[in-house]
Design a protein around this motif. Structure first.
Motif, short mmCIF file in Angstrom:
data_model
loop_
_atom_site.label_atom_id
_atom_site.label_comp_id
_atom_site.label_asym_id
_atom_site.label_seq_id
_atom_site.Cartn_x
_atom_site.Cartn_y
_atom_site.Cartn_z
N GLY A 62 0.71 -1.37 0.28
CA GLY A 62 -0.14 0.20 -0.02
C GLY A 62 0.90 1.16 -0.09
O GLY A 62 2.06 1.33 0.36
N VAL A 63 0.11 2.50 -0.30
CA VAL A 63 0.95 3.45 -0.43
C VAL A 63 -0.11 4.76 0.08
O VAL A 63 -1.35 4.52 -0.63
N ASP A 64 0.11 5.57 0.96
CA ASP A 64 -0.73 6.54 1.36
C ASP A 64 0.24 7.74 1.71
O ASP A 64 1.36 7.60 1.73
N GLY A 65 -0.37 8.87 2.12
CA GLY A 65 0.19 10.04 2.42
C GLY A 65 -0.44 10.98 3.09
O GLY A 65 -1.81 11.10 3.12
N VAL A 84 5.04 10.54 2.94
CA VAL A 84 4.49 9.28 2.21
C VAL A 84 4.58 7.96 3.12
O VAL A 84 5.74 7.82 3.68
N VAL A 85 3.79 7.07 3.19
CA VAL A 85 3.82 5.90 4.04
C VAL A 85 3.51 4.78 2.96
O VAL A 85 2.48 4.68 2.31
N VAL A 86 4.60 4.04 3.03
CA VAL A 86 4.54 2.82 2.13
C VAL A 86 4.62 1.64 2.98
O VAL A 86 5.48 1.40 3.83
N THR A 135 6.76 -0.85 7.27
CA THR A 135 6.33 0.35 6.72
C THR A 135 7.74 1.20 6.45
O THR A 135 8.92 1.23 7.07
N ALA A 136 7.53 2.18 5.45
CA ALA A 136 8.63 2.93 5.22
C ALA A 136 7.93 4.26 5.25
O ALA A 136 6.83 4.51 4.58
N ILE A 137 8.41 5.36 5.76
CA ILE A 137 7.96 6.76 5.79
C ILE A 137 9.02 7.69 5.25
O ILE A 137 10.22 7.65 5.77
N LEU A 186 -2.44 11.12 9.60
CA LEU A 186 -2.52 9.52 9.25
C LEU A 186 -2.02 8.76 10.22
O LEU A 186 -0.73 8.67 10.52
N LYS A 187 -2.72 7.55 10.74
CA LYS A 187 -2.02 6.94 11.48
C LYS A 187 -1.40 5.58 10.70
O LYS A 187 -1.71 5.14 9.79
N VAL A 188 -0.18 5.43 11.44
CA VAL A 188 0.93 4.54 10.75
C VAL A 188 0.72 3.23 11.49
O VAL A 188 1.00 3.09 12.80
N ALA A 189 0.47 1.85 10.97
CA ALA A 189 0.38 0.74 11.80
C ALA A 189 1.83 0.28 12.22
O ALA A 189 2.86 0.62 11.31
N SER A 190 1.98 0.01 13.40
CA SER A 190 3.17 -0.56 13.94
C SER A 190 3.56 -1.85 13.22
O SER A 190 2.94 -2.69 12.72
#
Lengths: 197, 190
Positions: A62-65, A84-86, A135-137, A186-190
């Motif tokens: 997934g990709v979000d931002g 960007v959160v991948v 995750t990659a931020i 945007l919440k980022v899952a651990s």
């Protein structure tokens, strides 16, 4: 003053040294430069696709931002650009490996290294055959984000000589505009290892 | 013979400063509110404050924090490491500055590596991505026995993009003072 006259053996040694240096120079001129020879082996991958690397398989999930993200419960990053959160899965096929190298290349060819508090790759190191959800931020300039690609590899300090995944993030100008308008972080899952909570 | 000549030259050059940094007085003025190019950054010093309470970042009961707020961006084609960002701004001539926040050692202020935080969210800064402008907070800690300075003397440093002679990797090296200036220091309001 009398100049010393070299012996025949000294002249021969000198000629051999000069010949060896010349051969060495020719070899250096014809071998690939350090940069070219050390280039990583790049494997293209799209969002939703899986790629096989030397150390395991990697799937971009997934990709979000957003302008603001919440990587931890009490933490909040606010960017002057876009974050960007991948998300991706990694399943190692060799022991003691994971994904720690990341680099974003934007549409203008500018690069941002992932490493530090604000732009980072987080991927647990699971046993062989078990999947990590990672995750990659990364912070980026929204003007050149559409068309950006993310390189992911096993070794944070050096990507040379190894397989890396180059993910086309399929980010459009419309995506970027939507992300810029988001008003809540945007919440980022651990990152987790499959089967473990 | 050549070595001897080199040694003599080095000794003679010592009379004029030898291998010391060029004097900061040779640098251009660093003016509050005016963008200054210090490769690989454009820096704009905005204001300076002092406080003993940085909220969630840190508190001190042995002195105060000297804070400079600076707008920073890079137009390089790659992100720039935090260490280069820390070297880009230095404090000149301030007394009683700790080598690091929370540390015990006092060193000349020009040698101190400041802590750098992002003003917008109060998190530690890391590498600076290309094309984005950040308001950054540069922080030094000063012991309480020193009087609060009325102005802070600042120096900006520019870097050179070159190959390392050790590992042949390209990076920003050779920080060199290229501009100096002062900024009024006032107490931060809670």
């Amino acid at each position: 003053m009398k100049w010393p006259v070299p012996r025949r053996s000294q002249l021969g040694t000198g000629a051999l040294v000069i010949a060896a240096l010349s051969v060495g120079q020719v070899l250096v001129d014809h071998l690939p430069s350090g940069d070219r020879a050390g280039r990583p082996f790049e494997h293209e991958v799209g969002v939703g696709q899986t790629v096989a690397l030397r150390t395991g398989t990697l799937t971009v999930t997934g990709v979000d931002g957003a302008r603001s993200v919440q990587p931890q419960r009490d933490d909040r990053l606010l960017s002057p650009g876009v974050i960007v959160v991948v998300t991706f899965d990694f399943t190692p096929k060799v022991p003691e490996t994971t994904i720690t190298y990341g680099q974003l290349r934007d549409a203008d060819g500018r690069t941002t290294a992932l490493g530090g508090a604000r732009s980072a790759v987080s991927c647990p190191q699971p046993p062989v055959g078990i999947t990590s959800h990672c995750t990659a931020i990364v912070e980026a300039d929204p003007r050149t984000l559409a068309g950006a690609r993310l390189t992911l590899g096993p070794l944070a300090i050096d990507e040379r000589f190894d397989d890396v995944a180059v993910a086309d993030l399929a980010i459009s100008d419309r995506d970027v505009a939507t992300w810029k308008k988001r008003t809540t972080p945007l919440k980022v899952a651990s990152p987790t290892v499959a089967g473990m909570s | 013979m050549v070595l001897m000549a080199g040694a003599v030259l080095l000794l003679v050059s010592g009379l004029f400063g030898g291998l010391r940094d060029a004097p900061a007085e040779a640098a251009v003025p660093l003016v509050v509110g005016k963008p200054h190019e210090a490769a690989p950054f454009t820096l704009t010093v905005e204001r300076a404050r002092w406080t003993s309470d940085l909220g969630e970042i840190a508190k001190t009961d042995r002195g105060r924090y000297l804070i400079v707020i600076v707008k920073v961006r890079t137009d390089a084609d790659r992100s720039v490491d935090l260490s280069t960002l820390q070297e880009a701004l230095a404090l000149r001539g301030a007394k009683g500055i700790y080598a690091a926040m929370g540390g015990d050692k006092i060193v000349p202020s020009l040698e101190v590596t400041p802590s750098v935080y992002v003003l917008a969210d109060g998190t530690p800064m890391s590498a600076l991505p290309p094309g984005l402008t950040y308001e950054l907070v540069y922080i030094w800690e000063q012991r309480g026995s020193e009087p609060v300075p009325e102005r802070l003397k600042l120096a900006s440093r520019s870097h050179t993009w070159r190959q390392s002679s050790l590992d042949e990797q390209m990076n920003w090296f050779d920080p060199t003072v290229d501009a100096v200036g002062t900024v009024p220091l006032i107490e931060a309001k809670p």
